[in-house]
Design a protein around this motif. Sequence first.
Motif, PDB file in Angstrom:
ATOM      1  N   GLN A  56      46.664  42.118  26.747  1.00  0.00           N
ATOM      2  CA  GLN A  56      47.338  41.034  27.240  1.00  0.00           C
ATOM      3  C   GLN A  56      48.546  41.494  27.830  1.00  0.00           C
ATOM      4  O   GLN A  56      49.553  41.037  28.964  1.00  0.00           O
ATOM      5  CB  GLN A  56      47.221  39.963  26.527  1.00  0.00           C
ATOM      6  N   ASN A  57      49.306  42.355  26.750  1.00  0.00           N
ATOM      7  CA  ASN A  57      50.569  42.317  26.906  1.00  0.00           C
ATOM      8  C   ASN A  57      50.867  43.748  27.836  1.00  0.00           C
ATOM      9  O   ASN A  57      51.940  44.054  29.002  1.00  0.00           O
ATOM     10  CB  ASN A  57      51.048  43.581  25.641  1.00  0.00           C
ATOM     11  N   GLU A  58      49.826  44.165  28.079  1.00  0.00           N
ATOM     12  CA  GLU A  58      49.907  45.680  29.309  1.00  0.00           C
ATOM     13  C   GLU A  58      49.664  44.986  30.584  1.00  0.00           C
ATOM     14  O   GLU A  58      50.242  45.172  31.545  1.00  0.00           O
ATOM     15  CB  GLU A  58      49.515  46.970  29.674  1.00  0.00           C
ATOM     16  N   LEU A  59      48.991  43.886  30.488  1.00  0.00           N
ATOM     17  CA  LEU A  59      48.727  42.791  32.079  1.00  0.00           C
ATOM     18  C   LEU A  59      50.370  42.283  32.623  1.00  0.00           C
ATOM     19  O   LEU A  59      50.606  42.533  32.986  1.00  0.00           O
ATOM     20  CB  LEU A  59      47.824  41.762  31.414  1.00  0.00           C
ATOM     21  N   VAL A  60      50.950  41.445  31.226  1.00  0.00           N
ATOM     22  CA  VAL A  60      52.244  40.701  31.501  1.00  0.00           C
ATOM     23  C   VAL A  60      53.235  41.977  31.669  1.00  0.00           C
ATOM     24  O   VAL A  60      53.521  41.623  32.910  1.00  0.00           O
ATOM     25  CB  VAL A  60      52.699  40.058  30.238  1.00  0.00           C
ATOM     26  N   THR A  61      52.774  43.020  31.062  1.00  0.00           N
ATOM     27  CA  THR A  61      54.154  43.892  32.130  1.00  0.00           C
ATOM     28  C   THR A  61      54.013  44.544  33.021  1.00  0.00           C
ATOM     29  O   THR A  61      54.977  45.304  33.705  1.00  0.00           O
ATOM     30  CB  THR A  61      54.332  45.846  30.720  1.00  0.00           C
ATOM     31  N   ASN A  62      52.971  45.221  33.431  1.00  0.00           N
ATOM     32  CA  ASN A  62      52.600  45.221  34.837  1.00  0.00           C
ATOM     33  C   ASN A  62      52.462  44.558  36.007  1.00  0.00           C
ATOM     34  O   ASN A  62      51.363  45.077  36.369  1.00  0.00           O
ATOM     35  CB  ASN A  62      51.468  46.445  34.573  1.00  0.00           C
ATOM     36  N   ARG A  63      52.413  43.459  35.766  1.00  0.00           N
ATOM     37  CA  ARG A  63      52.204  42.444  36.606  1.00  0.00           C
ATOM     38  C   ARG A  63      52.400  42.391  37.816  1.00  0.00           C
ATOM     39  O   ARG A  63      52.216  42.652  38.852  1.00  0.00           O
ATOM     40  CB  ARG A  63      53.125  41.270  35.949  1.00  0.00           C
ATOM     41  N   ALA A  64      53.965  42.957  38.482  1.00  0.00           N
ATOM     42  CA  ALA A  64      53.975  43.548  39.769  1.00  0.00           C
ATOM     43  C   ALA A  64      53.158  44.709  39.916  1.00  0.00           C
ATOM     44  O   ALA A  64      52.710  44.746  41.521  1.00  0.00           O
ATOM     45  CB  ALA A  64      55.721  43.633  40.513  1.00  0.00           C
ATOM     46  N   TRP A  65      52.829  45.653  38.855  1.00  0.00           N
ATOM     47  CA  TRP A  65      51.912  47.055  39.130  1.00  0.00           C
ATOM     48  C   TRP A  65      50.307  46.372  39.835  1.00  0.00           C
ATOM     49  O   TRP A  65      49.808  46.965  41.215  1.00  0.00           O
ATOM     50  CB  TRP A  65      52.006  47.641  38.771  1.00  0.00           C
ATOM     51  N   LEU A  66      50.236  45.731  39.084  1.00  0.00           N
ATOM     52  CA  LEU A  66      48.836  44.969  39.306  1.00  0.00           C
ATOM     53  C   LEU A  66      48.409  43.562  39.963  1.00  0.00           C
ATOM     54  O   LEU A  66      47.288  43.680  40.596  1.00  0.00           O
ATOM     55  CB  LEU A  66      48.076  45.117  37.984  1.00  0.00           C
ATOM     56  N   GLN A  67      49.084  42.943  40.260  1.00  0.00           N
ATOM     57  CA  GLN A  67      48.864  41.749  41.343  1.00  0.00           C
ATOM     58  C   GLN A  67      48.223  41.887  42.755  1.00  0.00           C
ATOM     59  O   GLN A  67      47.803  41.252  43.185  1.00  0.00           O
ATOM     60  CB  GLN A  67      50.439  40.899  41.304  1.00  0.00           C
ATOM     61  N   PRO A  68      49.004  43.081  43.497  1.00  0.00           N
ATOM     62  CA  PRO A  68      48.311  43.255  44.525  1.00  0.00           C
ATOM     63  C   PRO A  68      46.187  43.876  44.341  1.00  0.00           C
ATOM     64  O   PRO A  68      46.236  43.094  45.410  1.00  0.00           O
ATOM     65  CB  PRO A  68      49.078  43.849  45.465  1.00  0.00           C
ATOM     66  N   TRP A  69      46.054  43.739  43.495  1.00  0.00           N
ATOM     67  CA  TRP A  69      44.677  44.137  43.252  1.00  0.00           C
ATOM     68  C   TRP A  69      43.737  43.488  42.385  1.00  0.00           C
ATOM     69  O   TRP A  69      42.508  43.901  42.629  1.00  0.00           O
ATOM     70  CB  TRP A  69      44.744  45.888  43.490  1.00  0.00           C
ATOM     71  N   GLU A  70      44.213  42.412  42.407  1.00  0.00           N
ATOM     72  CA  GLU A  70      43.423  41.679  41.283  1.00  0.00           C
ATOM     73  C   GLU A  70      42.744  40.670  41.703  1.00  0.00           C
ATOM     74  O   GLU A  70      43.496  40.133  43.081  1.00  0.00           O
ATOM     75  CB  GLU A  70      44.682  40.814  40.192  1.00  0.00           C
ATOM     76  N   ALA A  71      41.628  40.490  41.214  1.00  0.00           N
ATOM     77  CA  ALA A  71      40.853  39.598  41.810  1.00  0.00           C
ATOM     78  C   ALA A  71      41.041  38.097  41.549  1.00  0.00           C
ATOM     79  O   ALA A  71      42.116  38.002  40.443  1.00  0.00           O
ATOM     80  CB  ALA A  71      39.515  39.102  41.468  1.00  0.00           C
ATOM     81  N   THR A  72      41.058  37.399  42.689  1.00  0.00           N
ATOM     82  CA  THR A  72      41.256  35.788  42.181  1.00  0.00           C
ATOM     83  C   THR A  72      40.290  35.293  42.531  1.00  0.00           C
ATOM     84  O   THR A  72      39.904  35.529  43.122  1.00  0.00           O
ATOM     85  CB  THR A  72      43.036  35.446  43.223  1.00  0.00           C
ATOM     86  N   ASN A  73      40.317  33.263  42.615  1.00  0.00           N
ATOM     87  CA  ASN A  73      39.307  32.552  42.482  1.00  0.00           C
ATOM     88  C   ASN A  73      40.146  32.016  43.707  1.00  0.00           C
ATOM     89  O   ASN A  73      41.203  30.651  44.456  1.00  0.00           O
ATOM     90  CB  ASN A  73      39.681  31.712  41.515  1.00  0.00           C
ATOM     91  N   PRO A  74      38.829  31.171  44.809  1.00  0.00           N
ATOM     92  CA  PRO A  74      39.829  30.864  45.938  1.00  0.00           C
ATOM     93  C   PRO A  74      39.464  29.937  45.947  1.00  0.00           C
ATOM     94  O   PRO A  74      40.049  28.989  47.088  1.00  0.00           O
ATOM     95  CB  PRO A  74      38.300  31.181  47.063  1.00  0.00           C
ATOM     96  N   ASP A  75      39.195  29.438  44.420  1.00  0.00           N
ATOM     97  CA  ASP A  75      39.420  27.453  44.301  1.00  0.00           C
ATOM     98  C   ASP A  75      40.617  27.078  43.250  1.00  0.00           C
ATOM     99  O   ASP A  75      40.561  25.848  42.722  1.00  0.00           O
ATOM    100  CB  ASP A  75      38.009  27.053  43.429  1.00  0.00           C
ATOM    101  N   GLY A  76      41.215  27.914  43.337  1.00  0.00           N
ATOM    102  CA  GLY A  76      42.462  28.334  42.572  1.00  0.00           C
ATOM    103  C   GLY A  76      42.759  28.641  41.767  1.00  0.00           C
ATOM    104  O   GLY A  76      42.131  29.128  41.201  1.00  0.00           O
ATOM    105  N   ALA A  77      44.199  28.870  40.604  1.00  0.00           N
ATOM    106  CA  ALA A  77      44.562  29.388  40.116  1.00  0.00           C
ATOM    107  C   ALA A  77      43.878  28.152  38.846  1.00  0.00           C
ATOM    108  O   ALA A  77      43.812  27.992  38.941  1.00  0.00           O
ATOM    109  CB  ALA A  77      46.512  29.216  39.984  1.00  0.00           C
ATOM    110  N   VAL A  78      43.569  29.612  37.684  1.00  0.00           N
ATOM    111  CA  VAL A  78      42.672  29.319  37.066  1.00  0.00           C
ATOM    112  C   VAL A  78      43.828  29.880  35.831  1.00  0.00           C
ATOM    113  O   VAL A  78      43.998  31.813  35.524  1.00  0.00           O
ATOM    114  CB  VAL A  78      41.096  29.583  36.675  1.00  0.00           C
TER     115      VAL A  78
END
Length: 209
Positions: A26-48
Motif C-alpha cells: 500500500q505504501n509503495e502504491l501511494v508513493t508511486n501514484r504518479a508513476w503508476l496511475q497512467p497504467w492502472e486498470a480502472t472501473n468504467p462504472d466509477g471509482a471504487v
Amino acid sequence: MELTTPHHHGPIALRLVRPRDARTLQNELVTNRAWLQPWEATNPDGAVSFDMRLGIKRLLQQYRDGAGAPFVMEYNGEIAGQLNVWGIARGSLSSATIGYWVSQRFAGKGITPTAVAMATDIAFTELHLHRMEICIRPENHASLRVVEKLGFRYEGLRRGFIHIHGDWRDHYAFALVREDVPEGVLQRWVQGRAPQDAAAIPPADRLHA
C-alpha cells in the motif's frame, strides 16, 4: 496447486504474496501514484475504494481456487512490486495472463523481465500451463522492452481491451507457448538466445494503435 516459491536470480526474487505484505505494498502504491496511475486498470462504472488487505485476501483465494498466482517481486529482500498470473484457464485452453507493476525507485534494475521470465517458467513447469500472454499498451515503452528482451511473440492488436486510467485502451498482445522455450524463458534470455525480432510490431498495427 502448491508453488515452490520463492524463486531467485541474483538479487531478484519472486514469491507468493502474504497478508503481511499489505502495508508495504500500500505504501509503495501511494508513493508511486504518479508513476503508476497512467497504467492502472480502472472501473468504467466509477471509482471504487481499494483495501490492500482485502485485495491480497482475494488474490490468495483465487490462488487456492486455481484461478491465479499472486506474487511479489523483491530486490535484495525488499519488495519492489507485484506480479500476478491471472485468468488461469484449464482444459483445452491451459493458459494465463501476466500483469505487473514495479516501484519507480527499482526501475532499470532488470527486475521486471527477470520476474516475468521466472513467472512464465513457473506457469509452464509447476502450474503445467501451455500458454502465457502479456497485453501491453502501445504507449508503455518500458513494458514493450520486457517482451522484446524475453522473445515473446507478437500476436496482434486488441482494440479497447482494458479500461485503464479512465478510458478503454488498445493493447498489443504477446505470448509464448511451452514448446517455444524447452530450456525455460529465464535460461534462454540469460544465455542470449531469445529471438530479438519475435515481438516486432507490424507497421500497420503501429499506425492504428
